[in-house]
Design an enzyme around this catalytic site. Structure first.
Site, PDB file in Angstrom:
ATOM      1  N   ASP A 116      -0.021 -25.306   5.660  1.00 47.65           N
ATOM      2  CA  ASP A 116       0.287 -24.476   6.665  1.00 47.65           C
ATOM      3  C   ASP A 116       1.815 -23.978   6.508  1.00 47.65           C
ATOM      4  OD1 ASP A 116       2.022 -26.951   7.393  1.00 47.65           O
ATOM      5  OD2 ASP A 116       1.953 -26.385   9.412  1.00 47.65           O
ATOM      6  N   GLU A 117       2.455 -23.931   5.664  1.00 49.64           N
ATOM      7  CA  GLU A 117       3.833 -23.663   5.401  1.00 49.64           C
ATOM      8  C   GLU A 117       4.052 -23.114   3.796  1.00 49.64           C
ATOM      9  OE1 GLU A 117       7.083 -26.737   5.758  1.00 49.64           O
ATOM     10  OE2 GLU A 117       5.175 -27.932   6.400  1.00 49.64           O
ATOM     11  N   ASP A 140       5.860 -21.160   8.917  1.00 48.82           N
ATOM     12  CA  ASP A 140       4.954 -22.135   9.058  1.00 48.82           C
ATOM     13  C   ASP A 140       4.077 -21.624   9.943  1.00 48.82           C
ATOM     14  OD1 ASP A 140       6.422 -23.115  11.208  1.00 48.82           O
ATOM     15  OD2 ASP A 140       6.094 -25.238  10.578  1.00 48.82           O
TER      16      ASP A 140
END
Length: 420
Positions: free
Chosen positions: A101-102, A6
């Site tokens: 974001d991950e 992430d």
DNA sequence: TCTGGGGTCCTAGGACCC
DNA sequence: TCTGGGGTCCTAGGACCC
């Protein structure tokens, strides 16, 4: 072996990529309407700025330049996200994009691999090509990969890579992880478990199955298994079709004006409809909701929703706006100051499975053509150049965005305009 | 003055069916 | 005095995630 990768403080890091002078300085990103804090750089965290607090609480620090604040710029973050995911897929084709974001990376079949080294290489490559710092956690289950990621971030920030690959390391990692940090254990369960003496992930794995099952459903049991190293949450390489699509906003000011609210609702319906068409699907339920300010203790809180059947199901902005306005009229009460409203589409089915009624085939194709052209033009220009009249021009309910950065990666016209 | 947005899954209980 | 059994579907509420 799975990895969870992430972006560190993702939104704040995105802003920094285009503003390197802010490296090492406190940066925060604000929600829509500049309402609350949704991302913080490490320096901002160190100042004690908490996640989710209202922006006005740090207004002073923003104004005197102590903290650099950005309005959210999701066009930018979304684009940066795609580029980052692209890099991930250079390491394994098995990538599950888990959030903006991950991602989970599945390394099934990677024999004799030095994962630690692989993680370091991945970090390096993302940094070089995208400019975003990431953390990497490896584990035999997704839940353990999450834990490894947290350890990488908290306990070894210089390396930013952690590996859980033996029973001994599993045990150690579980003992290092407070129960409230475990993926799948939220606030409610955490405090419930703490009351029963469970402080760490390790304590949790000592609980009897029956107790977990009874109080936390099968999900709790699954979490326990995952913590012990038995994988039961598979990686999903193809995102499952959406079951609901929602567009909602908090207004920057309270309003009781039906005309403005209608315009907002029409706009939300149109935005939802566009997302629905992107999914190549149609919806047969539409919900409209309306809320007054829930923080206002002086006035009674009013929150109502109404759901209408859409028959036959559709993805036409025109028809959905019409329905949304109908639903709005049912829940709208005069004289109240409304703070938030939204539209939810559900009962979503793929367009090709759509049940055509005998008499609407002609109208259906007409709308479909119009929507197709509208989407094409709006996508090509990157703006909502074509709208339905009901969406309005006045935008009295428009978002407050006092600190938005430019759409560096997606809006070239905007960049050029500003230069001129 | 000022407090985000977008999702998923599970369970219990009620309605309904034969 | 006494009131079946088995199943499905839907919804609301509560939990979770980012």
């Amino acid at each position: 072996m799975y990895a969870l990768v992430d972006g560190n403080n993702f939104y704040a890091s995105c802003e920094r990529v285009f503003n390197p002078a802010l490296n090492g300085k406190p940066v925060v990103v604000l929600s829509n309407n500049d309402g609350i804090i949704i991302a913080r750089s490490n320096e901002a965290k160190a100042m004690g700025i908490k996640m989710g607090i209202p922006a006005f609480q740090i207004k002073k620090q923003i104004e005197n330049g102590e903290v650099h604040a950005f309005s959210s710029n999701f066009a930018l973050y979304g684009d940066m996200s795609q580029r980052m995911m692209q890099i991930f897929s250079g390491f394994t084709p098995q990538v599950e994009i888990y959030s903006i974001d991950e991602a989970f990376l599945d390394f099934a079949g990677f024999q004799n691999t030095d994962f630690k080294q692989l993680g370091i290489e991945l970090k390096k490559r993302v940094r070089k090509y995208i400019g975003i710092p990431v953390s990497v956690g490896f584990g035999p289950t997704k839940t353990l990969a999450k834990i490894a990621n947290r350890i990488a971030k908290k306990k070894m920030p210089q390396v930013g890579v952690a590996l859980i690959d033996t029973p001994e390391k599993i045990q150690l990692a579980l003992k290092l992880t407070p129960i409230e940090e475990v993926w799948g254990i939220g606030r409610r369960y955490a405090s419930f478990l703490q009351e029963h003496g469970v402080k760490t992930a390790w304590d949790f794995t000592r609980l009897p199955d029956a107790f977990i099952r009874k109080n936390m459903s099968v999900n709790g049991l699954r979490t326990k298994e995952e913590l012990l190293g038995t994988s039961c949450i598979p990686v999903e390489l193809v995102p499952p079709p959406k079951k609901a699509i929602r567009t909602a906003r908090t207004f920057s000011k309270n309003t009781s004006d039906l005309i403005y609210i209608e315009e907002a609702i029409a706009d939300f319906a149109a935005k939802s409809a566009r997302k629905l068409r992107e999914e190549k699907a149609v919806a047969n339920l539409l919900t409209v909701f309306l809320k007054t300010n829930r923080f206002d203790t002086k006035k009674p809180y009013y929150a109502k929703s109404f759901t209408l059947q859409i028959d036959p199901p559709t993805s036409s902005s025109i028809l959905l706006i019409k329905k949304a306005k109908e639903a709005l009229k049912i829940i709208y009460k005069e004289g109240l100051g409304y703070k938030k409203a939204g539209v939810i589409l559900s009962g979503i089915v793929p367009e090709e499975n759509r049940q055509l009624s005998l008499f609407e085939a002609g109208e259906y194709h007409k709308h479909r053509q119009i929507m197709k052209i509208m989407d094409k033009i709006n996508t090509a220009t990157g703006k909502e150049i074509l709208k339905i009249g009901a969406q309005g021009q006045s935008r009295a309910w428009r978002l407050k965005q006092e600190h938005r950065s430019r759409r560096y990666t997606t809006r070239w016209d905007e960049l050029i305009t500003i230069k001129i």
